[in-house]
Scaffold this motif. Structure first.
Motif, PDB file in Angstrom:
ATOM      1  N   GLY A 127       0.788  -1.214   0.000  1.00 47.66           N
ATOM      2  CA  GLY A 127       0.000   0.000   0.000  1.00 47.66           C
ATOM      3  C   GLY A 127       0.826   1.272   0.000  1.00 47.66           C
ATOM      4  N   TYR A 145      -4.847  -6.236  -6.998  1.00 50.44           N
ATOM      5  CA  TYR A 145      -5.398  -4.885  -7.033  1.00 50.44           C
ATOM      6  C   TYR A 145      -6.910  -4.868  -7.210  1.00 50.44           C
ATOM      7  CZ  TYR A 145      -0.559  -3.377  -7.527  1.00 50.44           C
ATOM      8  OH  TYR A 145       0.774  -3.146  -7.309  1.00 50.44           O
ATOM      9  N   GLU A 195     -10.984  -5.402  -6.011  1.00 51.14           N
ATOM     10  CA  GLU A 195     -11.705  -4.832  -4.872  1.00 51.14           C
ATOM     11  C   GLU A 195     -11.477  -5.639  -3.603  1.00 51.14           C
ATOM     12  OE1 GLU A 195     -16.288  -3.582  -3.619  1.00 51.14           O
ATOM     13  OE2 GLU A 195     -15.842  -4.472  -5.585  1.00 51.14           O
ATOM     14  N   HIS A 196     -11.438  -6.946  -3.726  1.00 50.49           N
ATOM     15  CA  HIS A 196     -11.194  -7.812  -2.570  1.00 50.49           C
ATOM     16  C   HIS A 196      -9.804  -8.454  -2.640  1.00 50.49           C
ATOM     17  CE1 HIS A 196     -15.403  -7.352  -1.454  1.00 50.49           C
ATOM     18  NE2 HIS A 196     -15.753  -7.684  -2.699  1.00 50.49           N
ATOM     19  N   ASN A 243      -6.184  -4.375  -0.927  1.00 54.88           N
ATOM     20  CA  ASN A 243      -7.285  -3.779  -0.164  1.00 54.88           C
ATOM     21  C   ASN A 243      -7.660  -4.603   1.062  1.00 54.88           C
ATOM     22  OD1 ASN A 243      -7.725  -1.554  -1.954  1.00 54.88           O
ATOM     23  ND2 ASN A 243      -8.699  -2.981  -3.385  1.00 54.88           N
ATOM     24  N   SER A 244      -6.812  -5.516   1.467  1.00 57.06           N
ATOM     25  CA  SER A 244      -7.122  -6.364   2.607  1.00 57.06           C
ATOM     26  C   SER A 244      -6.944  -5.602   3.915  1.00 57.06           C
ATOM     27  CB  SER A 244      -6.225  -7.607   2.596  1.00 57.06           C
ATOM     28  OG  SER A 244      -4.869  -7.232   2.730  1.00 57.06           O
ATOM     29  N   LYS A 295      -4.184  -2.580   5.115  1.00 59.29           N
ATOM     30  CA  LYS A 295      -4.692  -1.318   5.671  1.00 59.29           C
ATOM     31  C   LYS A 295      -4.162  -1.083   7.082  1.00 59.29           C
ATOM     32  CE  LYS A 295      -8.933  -1.187   2.943  1.00 59.29           C
ATOM     33  NZ  LYS A 295     -10.408  -1.206   2.984  1.00 59.29           N
TER      34      LYS A 295
END
Length: 212
Positions: A110, A134, A136-137, A141-142, A146
């Motif tokens: 990220g 890359y 959405e899931h 984005n995990s 984050k």
């Protein structure tokens, strides 16, 4: 024998050498001269590597090892000058730099990084190995990424905050020890510190009646 230094230098412990080539000196030379100089430096570098290896094999001191750094610095400066000329030529002919395009992307953690574009044998949308993280899931984005990014930003903020507090405390001690110092120079030295706020603190006053 060009891979070895002259025989008179084999027994020397200190060899007098010059400095490396500077960018300003290389910019006034022609491409032919830069091409010749590059191969002279390349032969010199190979010779120095050979002599360094031989001295290590013979358990002897390699004289003036900084010669390798000077030669490498000169070669890097030649590459810089050649790159400048190539960019100027391509901008004049095509309006572009001719360099490989660079794009700002996010890595798997990220964090932003520079990515040099290159050709692939399949299109981007068909490369599932590249696209999957890359989505959405996807991994990018995990929750783990984050959380890592949040802790990373918190660490950066704490480093900046601690550095700011160190400068503020140092300015207080300076005001305490030298109450008549030049405030303009102090502001120029520590632009991120509120000097007026530091003056009003108890640490900056000391055991005397302040003049400000």
């Amino acid at each position: 024998m060009e891979f070895f230094d002259t025989k008179k230098n084999w027994s020397e412990t200190n060899i007098r050498v010059g400095r490396s080539w500077k960018l300003d000196e290389l910019r006034i030379k022609s491409n032919v001269d830069l091409h010749k100089l590059w191969y002279v430096l390349l032969k010199e570098r190979n010779m120095l590597y050979t002599m360094e290896h031989e001295c290590n094999e013979q358990t002897r001191l390699f004289p003036n090892p900084e010669r390798i750094d000077k030669v490498q610095e000169s070669m890097n400066n030649i590459e810089t000058v050649i790159r400048e000329r190539n960019i100027a030529y391509y901008k004049l002919e095509t309006g572009e730099t001719g360099e490989r395009p660079v794009e700002d992307v996010l890595n798997l953690f990220g964090l932003p990084e520079k990515y040099n574009k290159q050709e692939y044998y399949i299109p981007q949308f068909m490369n599932s190995r590249w696209v999957r993280p890359y989505l959405e899931h996807g991994y990018i984005n995990s929750l783990a990424v984050k959380k890592f990014y949040r802790l990373y930003k918190e660490k950066q903020y704490n480093e900046v905050r601690k550095a700011r507090n160190r400068d503020f405390n140092h300015v207080q001690q300076l005001l305490k020890r030298f109450p008549n110092m030049d405030m303009e120079k102090l502001k120029a030295e520590y632009p991120n510190v509120d000097i007026e706020k530091a003056k009003r603190t108890k640490k900056a006053r000391g055991h005397y009646m302040p003049l400000y």
